[in-house]
Design a protein around this motif. Structure first.
Motif, PDB file in Angstrom:
ATOM      1  N   ARG A  28      -2.944   7.012   3.232  1.00  0.00           N
ATOM      2  CA  ARG A  28      -3.769   8.311   2.868  1.00  0.00           C
ATOM      3  C   ARG A  28      -3.360   9.601   3.655  1.00  0.00           C
ATOM      4  O   ARG A  28      -2.817  10.442   3.178  1.00  0.00           O
ATOM      5  CB  ARG A  28      -4.819   8.045   3.225  1.00  0.00           C
ATOM      6  CG  ARG A  28      -5.982   6.960   1.824  1.00  0.00           C
ATOM      7  CD  ARG A  28      -7.344   7.491   1.668  1.00  0.00           C
ATOM      8  NE  ARG A  28      -7.906   7.177   2.773  1.00  0.00           N
ATOM      9  CZ  ARG A  28      -8.592   5.954   3.090  1.00  0.00           C
ATOM     10  NH1 ARG A  28      -7.980   5.198   3.030  1.00  0.00           N
ATOM     11  NH2 ARG A  28      -9.197   6.039   4.681  1.00  0.00           N
ATOM     12  N   GLU A  77      -6.302  -3.491   8.298  1.00  0.00           N
ATOM     13  CA  GLU A  77      -6.235  -3.311   6.500  1.00  0.00           C
ATOM     14  C   GLU A  77      -6.764  -2.298   6.608  1.00  0.00           C
ATOM     15  O   GLU A  77      -6.000  -0.986   5.822  1.00  0.00           O
ATOM     16  CB  GLU A  77      -6.416  -4.616   6.042  1.00  0.00           C
ATOM     17  CG  GLU A  77      -5.955  -5.314   5.580  1.00  0.00           C
ATOM     18  CD  GLU A  77      -6.799  -7.150   4.842  1.00  0.00           C
ATOM     19  OE1 GLU A  77      -7.531  -6.308   3.993  1.00  0.00           O
ATOM     20  OE2 GLU A  77      -6.079  -7.805   4.388  1.00  0.00           O
ATOM     21  N   GLU A  78      -7.647  -1.639   7.204  1.00  0.00           N
ATOM     22  CA  GLU A  78      -8.356  -0.428   6.863  1.00  0.00           C
ATOM     23  C   GLU A  78      -7.321   0.490   7.670  1.00  0.00           C
ATOM     24  O   GLU A  78      -7.830   1.781   7.550  1.00  0.00           O
ATOM     25  CB  GLU A  78      -9.445  -0.719   8.079  1.00  0.00           C
ATOM     26  CG  GLU A  78     -11.042   0.829   7.888  1.00  0.00           C
ATOM     27  CD  GLU A  78     -11.620   0.698   8.893  1.00  0.00           C
ATOM     28  OE1 GLU A  78     -12.226   1.817   9.153  1.00  0.00           O
ATOM     29  OE2 GLU A  78     -12.006  -0.325   8.347  1.00  0.00           O
ATOM     30  N   ARG A  84      -5.078   1.785   5.396  1.00  0.00           N
ATOM     31  CA  ARG A  84      -5.346   2.198   4.504  1.00  0.00           C
ATOM     32  C   ARG A  84      -5.403   3.425   5.112  1.00  0.00           C
ATOM     33  O   ARG A  84      -4.247   4.911   3.600  1.00  0.00           O
ATOM     34  CB  ARG A  84      -6.415   2.201   3.584  1.00  0.00           C
ATOM     35  CG  ARG A  84      -6.550   0.608   3.190  1.00  0.00           C
ATOM     36  CD  ARG A  84      -7.764  -0.179   2.074  1.00  0.00           C
ATOM     37  NE  ARG A  84      -7.371  -1.183   1.697  1.00  0.00           N
ATOM     38  CZ  ARG A  84      -7.828  -2.236   2.129  1.00  0.00           C
ATOM     39  NH1 ARG A  84      -8.218  -2.221   2.863  1.00  0.00           N
ATOM     40  NH2 ARG A  84      -8.125  -3.598   1.445  1.00  0.00           N
ATOM     41  N   GLU A 104       0.699  -1.324  -0.068  1.00  0.00           N
ATOM     42  CA  GLU A 104      -0.235  -0.131   0.066  1.00  0.00           C
ATOM     43  C   GLU A 104       0.640   1.057  -0.098  1.00  0.00           C
ATOM     44  O   GLU A 104       0.664   2.063  -0.184  1.00  0.00           O
ATOM     45  CB  GLU A 104      -1.143   0.416   1.420  1.00  0.00           C
ATOM     46  CG  GLU A 104      -1.753  -0.920   1.174  1.00  0.00           C
ATOM     47  CD  GLU A 104      -3.367   0.012  -0.145  1.00  0.00           C
ATOM     48  OE1 GLU A 104      -4.066   0.527   0.023  1.00  0.00           O
ATOM     49  OE2 GLU A 104      -3.538  -1.183  -0.354  1.00  0.00           O
TER      50      GLU A 104
END
Length: 451
Positions: A209, A201-202, A205, A137
């Motif tokens: 960001r 995972e959330e 991310r 990511e």
């Protein structure tokens, strides 16, 4: 994941050892933790580590005087018991009069759901896969990631000559990450008994960001600002509450909030903080190393000063019942410690808290924080990582870290919004310690050199 010491064998060994002491009373506790950690940086997993720690602590009493000894292995327990008893006899002879030390009486500890199979499944393969996802990511965003995912089993057992016999096993999952994209950085940490509760995972991310959005940071102007503190920043501030007078030792010495301002409102009515062994956050556990069942201790109830956390000695000094917060840290004397501090969540998302600010600052976390003034509740430190100006209810330009010196109590008095999503972080040098908090909004927080 299994017990560090077989529970059936353990309790029998502790009871047998306690019966060998040449002392009036004896208490034996096992503090054990076996952790597995997968670290990653530079595009690869590195330094995978398994760590097992066991400490058997022995407290012997002779004529009301106590002494301690410790060993790291079950086989050394009888020697430690004999040593503690010898030291207690020596202390009693030197004192020449009875002391007041005591051991806990049998009482039922709260039954808590501390074992989670999803944490058992959070094995090396699952952690390595999550690390690969995390690094991927960050790389797709043009940056890189470094951090750690881990799981552990905690084992606590206490036996004493009064008949106390407690034992518990608890799982623990933890994740931490720093994402860097150019000069933009963002940090995340969370821990829980359940690996699924990390929402890893959330969280990855979101952290990436925020690192992307943090590029091009400028200086934060000195001055007093409306702030929205993310859960990490809020938790860092709450970790200082005990030092402001919520320790039984401080209260018994007449120092701090509980001793001098109990029942007084010092914070917003939205602020309710407790040391809560029954909370679904952080690292709850049902009893302390003296074998006293833990109780929920209200520190601030709707902003009103509540009670102090105590062990047997500080409770006796205060004339109250012990709350189950006995603790022994490395290279520190035994003392009562708040080990699972929780700020009760509110009704708002972070976005809603931000939307209520015309001009202000979003602070992701603080670091290098230090106590400045115990009475005023003042600390100093630096903001770090994903911090942004807030303009017209939205995150605007990213800002660099800035020095602050401010009273935590003054900030808590201005809180007019509390988030609903709680995150937890470990407390340094506190065995099985955590502080858990949602985001909060307050006013007049001063960044810049101390006045």
């Amino acid at each position: 994941m299994t017990a560090i010491v077989d529970p059936d064998r353990l309790l029998a060994a502790l009871e047998q050892a306690s019966g060998t002491a040449d002392a009036d009373a004896v208490e034996i506790a096992l503090l054990g933790k076996a952790g597995e950690y997968t670290r990653f940086a530079g595009g690869r997993v590195h330094q995978p580590q398994d760590v097992t720690e066991t400490q058997f602590t022995v407290r012997a009493l002779v004529d009301g005087h106590a002494a301690r000894a410790a060993t790291g292995v079950l086989g050394g327990l009888e020697t430690a018991v004999a040593r503690a008893a010898e030291l207690a006899r020596s202390v009693a002879r030197s004192a020449g009069r009875p002391g007041a030390a005591s051991i806990a009486e049998p009482a039922e500890a709260p039954k808590l759901d501390l074992w989670h199979e999803d944490t058992v499944a959070f094995d090396a393969g699952a952690r390595a896969g999550l690390a690969a996802f995390t690094m991927g990511e960050a790389e797709r965003a043009g940056g890189h990631a470094a951090g750690m995912f881990g799981r552990a089993v905690t084992q606590l057992a206490v036996v004493n000559s009064a008949g106390v016999a407690h034992h518990t096993l608890a799982t623990e999952a933890i994740g931490s990450l720093t994402a860097t994209v150019d000069e933009g950085t963002s940090h995340w940490i969370d821990l829980h008994r359940s690996a699924a509760a990390l929402a890893a995972e959330e969280s990855v991310r979101r952290t990436v960001r925020e690192a992307v959005a943090g590029r091009g940071r400028g200086p934060l102007p000195d001055g007093h600002h409306t702030v929205v503190l993310g859960p990490q920043a809020a938790g860092e501030l709450l970790g200082f509450l005990e030092a402001f007078g919520f320790s039984g030792e401080l209260a018994a010495a007449g120092v701090g909030l509980v001793a001098n301002r109990a029942g007084e409102k010092v914070a917003s009515a939205l602020v309710t903080v407790a040391d809560d062994a029954t909370a679904p956050y952080g690292l709850p556990i049902g009893f302390d190393l003296e074998g006293t069942p833990k109780s929920r201790v209200p520190l601030l109830s709707a902003g009103v000063v509540g009670a102090a956390v105590t062990d047997l000695a500080s409770a006796r000094a205060l004339g109250t019942a012990p709350t189950g917060h006995a603790h022994v840290a490395r290279e520190e004397p035994p003392s009562p410690v708040a080990a699972n501090i929780v700020l009760s969540p509110g009704e708002h998302t972070e976005e809603e808290l931000i939307a209520g600010v015309e001009r202000g600052v979003y602070v992701q976390r603080f670091w290098y924080t230090r106590l400045v003034d115990r009475v005023a509740g003042t600390i100093t430190g630096v903001s770090r990582d994903g911090c942004f100006l807030i303009e017209n209810g939205r995150l605007a330009a990213p800002v660099a870290g800035a020095r602050f010196t401010h009273s935590v109590l003054d900030l808590l008095a201005t809180v007019d919004g509390v988030g609903r999503t709680v995150r937890s972080q470990p407390v340094m040098n506190v065995w099985n310690g955590a502080v858990s908090a949602p985001a909060l909004r307050g006013h007049g927080f001063r960044f810049g050199a101390a006045s």
